[in-house]
Design a protein around this motif. Structure first.
Motif, PDB file in Angstrom:
ATOM      1  N   LEU A 187       0.832  -1.200   0.000  1.00 60.58           N
ATOM      2  CA  LEU A 187       0.000   0.000   0.000  1.00 60.58           C
ATOM      3  C   LEU A 187       0.868   1.252   0.000  1.00 60.58           C
ATOM      4  CD1 LEU A 187      -2.861   1.213   0.205  1.00 60.58           C
ATOM      5  CD2 LEU A 187      -2.643   1.055   2.692  1.00 60.58           C
ATOM      6  N   CYS A 188       1.954   1.236   0.768  1.00 60.15           N
ATOM      7  CA  CYS A 188       2.858   2.388   0.845  1.00 60.15           C
ATOM      8  C   CYS A 188       3.408   2.762  -0.521  1.00 60.15           C
ATOM      9  CB  CYS A 188       4.017   2.104   1.802  1.00 60.15           C
ATOM     10  SG  CYS A 188       3.556   2.117   3.543  1.00 60.15           S
ATOM     11  N   GLU A 189       3.684   1.763  -1.355  1.00 62.22           N
ATOM     12  CA  GLU A 189       4.238   2.025  -2.680  1.00 62.22           C
ATOM     13  C   GLU A 189       3.256   2.752  -3.589  1.00 62.22           C
ATOM     14  OE1 GLU A 189       5.457  -1.761  -4.108  1.00 62.22           O
ATOM     15  OE2 GLU A 189       7.169  -1.925  -2.735  1.00 62.22           O
ATOM     16  N   MET A 190       1.960   2.681  -3.257  1.00 65.45           N
ATOM     17  CA  MET A 190       0.942   3.355  -4.077  1.00 65.45           C
ATOM     18  C   MET A 190       0.683   4.791  -3.613  1.00 65.45           C
ATOM     19  SD  MET A 190      -1.969   0.373  -4.081  1.00 65.45           S
ATOM     20  CE  MET A 190      -1.534  -1.366  -3.931  1.00 65.45           C
ATOM     21  N   LEU A 191       1.110   5.125  -2.398  1.00 64.06           N
ATOM     22  CA  LEU A 191       0.727   6.398  -1.795  1.00 64.06           C
ATOM     23  C   LEU A 191       1.699   7.516  -2.163  1.00 64.06           C
ATOM     24  CD1 LEU A 191      -0.211   5.027   1.744  1.00 64.06           C
ATOM     25  CD2 LEU A 191      -1.796   5.806  -0.036  1.00 64.06           C
ATOM     26  N   PRO A 192       1.210   8.749  -2.242  1.00 63.70           N
ATOM     27  CA  PRO A 192       2.087   9.891  -2.548  1.00 63.70           C
ATOM     28  C   PRO A 192       2.985  10.255  -1.370  1.00 63.70           C
ATOM     29  CG  PRO A 192      -0.164  10.627  -2.139  1.00 63.70           C
ATOM     30  CD  PRO A 192      -0.207   9.133  -2.165  1.00 63.70           C
ATOM     31  N   SER A 193       3.855  11.231  -1.579  1.00 62.70           N
ATOM     32  CA  SER A 193       4.921  11.512  -0.617  1.00 62.70           C
ATOM     33  C   SER A 193       4.456  12.196   0.660  1.00 62.70           C
ATOM     34  CB  SER A 193       5.996  12.375  -1.276  1.00 62.70           C
ATOM     35  OG  SER A 193       5.454  13.596  -1.730  1.00 62.70           O
ATOM     36  N   GLN A 194       3.183  12.557   0.762  1.00 64.34           N
ATOM     37  CA  GLN A 194       2.681  13.138   2.005  1.00 64.34           C
ATOM     38  C   GLN A 194       2.404  12.056   3.054  1.00 64.34           C
ATOM     39  OE1 GLN A 194      -0.685  14.513  -0.291  1.00 64.34           O
ATOM     40  NE2 GLN A 194      -2.076  13.913   1.356  1.00 64.34           N
ATOM     41  N   PHE A 195       2.637  10.793   2.706  1.00 65.19           N
ATOM     42  CA  PHE A 195       2.458   9.692   3.649  1.00 65.19           C
ATOM     43  C   PHE A 195       3.818   9.274   4.205  1.00 65.19           C
ATOM     44  CE2 PHE A 195      -1.471   9.651   1.405  1.00 65.19           C
ATOM     45  CZ  PHE A 195      -2.415   9.156   2.296  1.00 65.19           C
ATOM     46  N   VAL A 196       3.853   9.040   5.517  1.00 63.15           N
ATOM     47  CA  VAL A 196       5.080   8.664   6.220  1.00 63.15           C
ATOM     48  C   VAL A 196       4.847   7.345   6.954  1.00 63.15           C
ATOM     49  CG1 VAL A 196       6.608   9.273   8.157  1.00 63.15           C
ATOM     50  CG2 VAL A 196       5.946  11.010   6.494  1.00 63.15           C
ATOM     51  N   ARG A 197       5.794   6.427   6.822  1.00 63.63           N
ATOM     52  CA  ARG A 197       5.724   5.147   7.531  1.00 63.63           C
ATOM     53  C   ARG A 197       6.184   5.384   8.971  1.00 63.63           C
ATOM     54  NH1 ARG A 197       5.981  -0.335   5.507  1.00 63.63           N
ATOM     55  NH2 ARG A 197       5.379  -1.658   7.264  1.00 63.63           N
ATOM     56  N   ALA A 198       5.235   5.396   9.907  1.00 63.01           N
ATOM     57  CA  ALA A 198       5.557   5.711  11.302  1.00 63.01           C
ATOM     58  C   ALA A 198       6.284   4.557  11.985  1.00 63.01           C
ATOM     59  CB  ALA A 198       4.281   6.056  12.063  1.00 63.01           C
ATOM     60  N   ASN A 199       5.917   3.336  11.666  1.00 57.98           N
ATOM     61  CA  ASN A 199       6.591   2.135  12.159  1.00 57.98           C
ATOM     62  C   ASN A 199       6.127   0.972  11.292  1.00 57.98           C
ATOM     63  OD1 ASN A 199       4.048   1.264  13.221  1.00 57.98           O
ATOM     64  ND2 ASN A 199       4.433   2.440  15.080  1.00 57.98           N
ATOM     65  N   ARG A 200       6.403  -0.241  11.704  1.00 58.84           N
ATOM     66  CA  ARG A 200       6.069  -1.386  10.851  1.00 58.84           C
ATOM     67  C   ARG A 200       4.567  -1.603  10.724  1.00 58.84           C
ATOM     68  NH1 ARG A 200       7.674  -6.812  14.151  1.00 58.84           N
ATOM     69  NH2 ARG A 200       6.731  -7.696  12.277  1.00 58.84           N
ATOM     70  N   PHE A 201       3.777  -0.994  11.593  1.00 57.29           N
ATOM     71  CA  PHE A 201       2.336  -1.245  11.606  1.00 57.29           C
ATOM     72  C   PHE A 201       1.498  -0.105  11.022  1.00 57.29           C
ATOM     73  CE2 PHE A 201       4.022  -3.695  15.258  1.00 57.29           C
ATOM     74  CZ  PHE A 201       3.701  -4.959  14.800  1.00 57.29           C
ATOM     75  N   TYR A 202       2.059   1.113  10.917  1.00 57.13           N
ATOM     76  CA  TYR A 202       1.245   2.264  10.533  1.00 57.13           C
ATOM     77  C   TYR A 202       1.937   3.119   9.473  1.00 57.13           C
ATOM     78  CZ  TYR A 202      -1.317   1.259  14.861  1.00 57.13           C
ATOM     79  OH  TYR A 202      -2.047   0.661  15.854  1.00 57.13           O
ATOM     80  N   VAL A 203       1.116   3.670   8.563  1.00 63.31           N
ATOM     81  CA  VAL A 203       1.555   4.735   7.658  1.00 63.31           C
ATOM     82  C   VAL A 203       0.535   5.859   7.822  1.00 63.31           C
ATOM     83  CG1 VAL A 203       0.299   3.735   5.684  1.00 63.31           C
ATOM     84  CG2 VAL A 203       2.152   5.361   5.295  1.00 63.31           C
ATOM     85  N   VAL A 204       1.022   7.118   7.901  1.00 61.35           N
ATOM     86  CA  VAL A 204       0.135   8.227   8.243  1.00 61.35           C
ATOM     87  C   VAL A 204       0.192   9.306   7.167  1.00 61.35           C
ATOM     88  CG1 VAL A 204       0.476   7.754  10.690  1.00 61.35           C
ATOM     89  CG2 VAL A 204       1.867   9.521   9.595  1.00 61.35           C
TER      90      VAL A 204
END
Length: 248
Positions: A187-204
């Motif tokens: 999912l992270c690979e599809m999201l634009p750069s305003q998303f940050v991977r906070a840890n292994r369980f969450y992207v915000v």
């Protein structure tokens, strides 16, 4: 905005602008040994002493179109101030739009900086250059995601955060939650750069982040996600950097 927030924003403004003209005292008063400063060139100062002993700026730097304001937080002992201004001078190539994001904590009756992040937005007067194109149109209009019931289309702006759930991910939108058939890293690979991977369980989505502190990441929806205390400063920096990259 409360009177204290207004005074704090003015204090940060005076300190930041003083740095550029080598009048550092007001800014140094906001620092202690736990403060972290990240310059526009990604130089990092850990604590007051390294910054105090760093070289001074060459004379002649000017700041104009200055705006500073305090963002809402729900903790009386934490605050965030964001400032924007145009810089010009002998060590700057033309005129640069700069942003600073300053996170502070209350220590007794005083405020101290936990993290200050400076970033150059783009050279002014060069519409269509590479720096501007790098951020323009970065976000896809809608994501196509597969759920157990079929294909759904999601506007990334509506995503507050997403979390891992086994071999699936739960996407938390402003008005509903959706379980999709994708691992969080997919999912992270599809999201634009305003998303940050906070840890292994969450992207915000940093657009919806209101506060990052010891109690985790708080969103504008009132929801929150936990983060390890040892990574608070690191995540504050990553989110501040994403805000600077994506929003004016």
């Amino acid at each position: 905005m409360s009177e204290e927030q207004i005074r704090l924003a003015e204090r940060v403004k005076a300190g930041v602008l003083g740095v550029f003209v080598n009048d550092r005292d007001a800014f140094l008063d906001l620092l202690d040994e736990e403060s972290v400063l990240v310059g526009a060139g990604s130089k990092v100062f850990n604590g007051r002493e390294p910054f105090e002993s760093s070289p001074l700026n060459p004379p002649g730097i000017l700041a104009r179109n200055v705006t500073f304001g305090s963002l809402y937080t729900n903790r009386p002992d934490e605050a965030t101030v964001v400032g924007t201004y145009l810089l010009s001078g002998p060590c700057i190539n033309g005129t640069v739009n700069q942003r600073v994001t300053v996170n502070l904590r209350k220590s007794g009756d005083d405020w101290k900086i936990t993290l200050a992040h400076f970033s150059n937005e783009w050279p002014m007067g060069k519409p269509g250059d590479g720096a501007q194109k790098a951020t323009a149109g970065d976000a896809p209009r809608r994501l196509q995601l597969r759920s157990e019931s079929g294909i759904i289309f999601v506007d990334p702006e509506e995503i507050v955060y997403a979390e891992s759930s086994g071999k699936r991910s739960i996407v938390h939108l402003k008005d509903r939650d959706v379980t999709v058939c994708a691992l969080l890293h997919e999912l992270c690979e599809m999201l634009p750069s305003q998303f940050v991977r906070a840890n292994r369980f969450y992207v915000v989505n940093v657009r919806h982040v209101q506060e990052v502190g010891r109690d985790g990441i708080l969103f504008s929806t009132g929801e929150s996600v936990p983060i390890p205390e040892r990574r608070v400063k690191e995540i504050q920096l990553e989110i501040a950097s994403a805000v600077s990259r994506n929003f004016n």
